[in-house]
Design a protein around this motif. Sequence first.
Motif, short mmCIF file in Angstrom:
data_model
loop_
_atom_site.label_atom_id
_atom_site.label_comp_id
_atom_site.label_asym_id
_atom_site.label_seq_id
_atom_site.Cartn_x
_atom_site.Cartn_y
_atom_site.Cartn_z
N PRO A 40 16.84 -21.39 -42.33
CA PRO A 40 16.06 -20.26 -42.83
C PRO A 40 16.20 -18.99 -41.99
O PRO A 40 16.12 -17.89 -42.51
N ASP A 41 16.42 -19.15 -40.69
CA ASP A 41 16.57 -18.00 -39.81
C ASP A 41 17.97 -17.41 -39.96
O ASP A 41 18.96 -18.13 -39.79
N PRO A 42 18.10 -16.11 -40.28
CA PRO A 42 19.44 -15.52 -40.52
C PRO A 42 20.40 -15.69 -39.34
O PRO A 42 21.56 -16.04 -39.54
N LYS A 43 19.91 -15.48 -38.13
CA LYS A 43 20.79 -15.63 -36.96
C LYS A 43 21.21 -17.08 -36.78
O LYS A 43 22.38 -17.37 -36.52
N GLY A 44 20.25 -17.99 -36.92
CA GLY A 44 20.58 -19.41 -36.82
C GLY A 44 21.56 -19.85 -37.89
O GLY A 44 22.44 -20.68 -37.64
N ASN A 45 21.42 -19.30 -39.09
CA ASN A 45 22.33 -19.63 -40.18
C ASN A 45 23.75 -19.18 -39.85
O ASN A 45 24.72 -19.92 -40.05
N GLU A 46 23.89 -17.95 -39.33
CA GLU A 46 25.22 -17.46 -38.97
C GLU A 46 25.83 -18.30 -37.86
O GLU A 46 27.03 -18.60 -37.88
N GLU A 47 25.01 -18.72 -36.92
CA GLU A 47 25.51 -19.57 -35.83
C GLU A 47 25.96 -20.93 -36.36
O GLU A 47 26.97 -21.48 -35.90
N ALA A 48 25.22 -21.48 -37.32
CA ALA A 48 25.59 -22.77 -37.90
C ALA A 48 26.95 -22.67 -38.59
O ALA A 48 27.80 -23.56 -38.46
N PRO B 226 35.48 -20.77 -42.12
CA PRO B 226 34.54 -20.16 -43.06
C PRO B 226 33.84 -18.97 -42.43
O PRO B 226 33.26 -19.09 -41.35
N VAL B 227 33.91 -17.84 -43.09
CA VAL B 227 33.28 -16.62 -42.59
C VAL B 227 32.26 -16.16 -43.63
O VAL B 227 32.62 -15.88 -44.78
N LEU B 228 31.01 -16.09 -43.23
CA LEU B 228 29.96 -15.63 -44.14
C LEU B 228 30.17 -14.16 -44.49
O LEU B 228 30.39 -13.33 -43.62
N THR B 229 30.13 -13.85 -45.77
CA THR B 229 30.18 -12.46 -46.21
C THR B 229 28.75 -11.91 -46.19
O THR B 229 27.78 -12.67 -46.05
N PRO B 230 28.58 -10.61 -46.37
CA PRO B 230 27.21 -10.09 -46.49
C PRO B 230 26.42 -10.78 -47.61
O PRO B 230 25.23 -11.08 -47.44
N SER B 231 27.07 -11.05 -48.74
CA SER B 231 26.40 -11.77 -49.82
C SER B 231 26.04 -13.18 -49.40
O SER B 231 24.96 -13.69 -49.71
N GLY B 232 26.95 -13.83 -48.68
CA GLY B 232 26.72 -15.19 -48.23
C GLY B 232 25.58 -15.32 -47.25
O GLY B 232 24.90 -16.35 -47.18
N LYS B 233 25.35 -14.27 -46.47
CA LYS B 233 24.26 -14.30 -45.50
C LYS B 233 22.89 -14.34 -46.19
O LYS B 233 21.92 -14.81 -45.61
#
Length: 200
Positions: free
Chosen positions: A98-106, A82-89
Amino acid sequence: IFLEELKNFDVVVFDDFSHRAYFNPVYLDKVRDFVRDGGGLAMLGGARAFDSGGYADSSLKDVLPVELDGKGSYQAQGPVRPVLTPSGKAHPVTRLLPDPKGNEEAWAKMPALSALNQVRSARGETLLSAGSNGSGATAPLLTIGRFGKGRSLALMSDETWRWNFIAVGNRETPQNHLKLIRQAIRWLAQERSFEQVQIR
């Protein structure tokens, strides 16, 4: 249910389900009308979903947020990440933390899947793309859209259970998978407390 009671539901989920063997086409017309009038529809992947389930020739083809042409298939094609898109971020459905960086890492730690429903393209907003080892995102994995007053969601795999089971097997919390499911249902049901807020 589909003729009389559908109006009492918020969300309908088709989980790896082909309508051909069980459904009168009128039932799919009723589901289309249900979404048009404000309901939510989620279609989850598998060998009996999307093109493989015959939905390209059904009244749901315009409701779903992906383009079906009857040629797509369900394929076990190796690791699908699964790769987050800009919309998904930015979208509440895929905001595990809630933290954008933490979300991408998850999301980067989510286990790979091994099967994917192929579709022609995304018609709605893609939140997750399907990436593979050594290459970028290649196809939609999680896409959302709107139809009339309602909403639809397409998850192009039936293997997201791996995100739960593997976490438990590794003695980690399965909350990320459970949170994704909860948030998807809340978005489809149009819960007011779950709407995106724009600050201008």
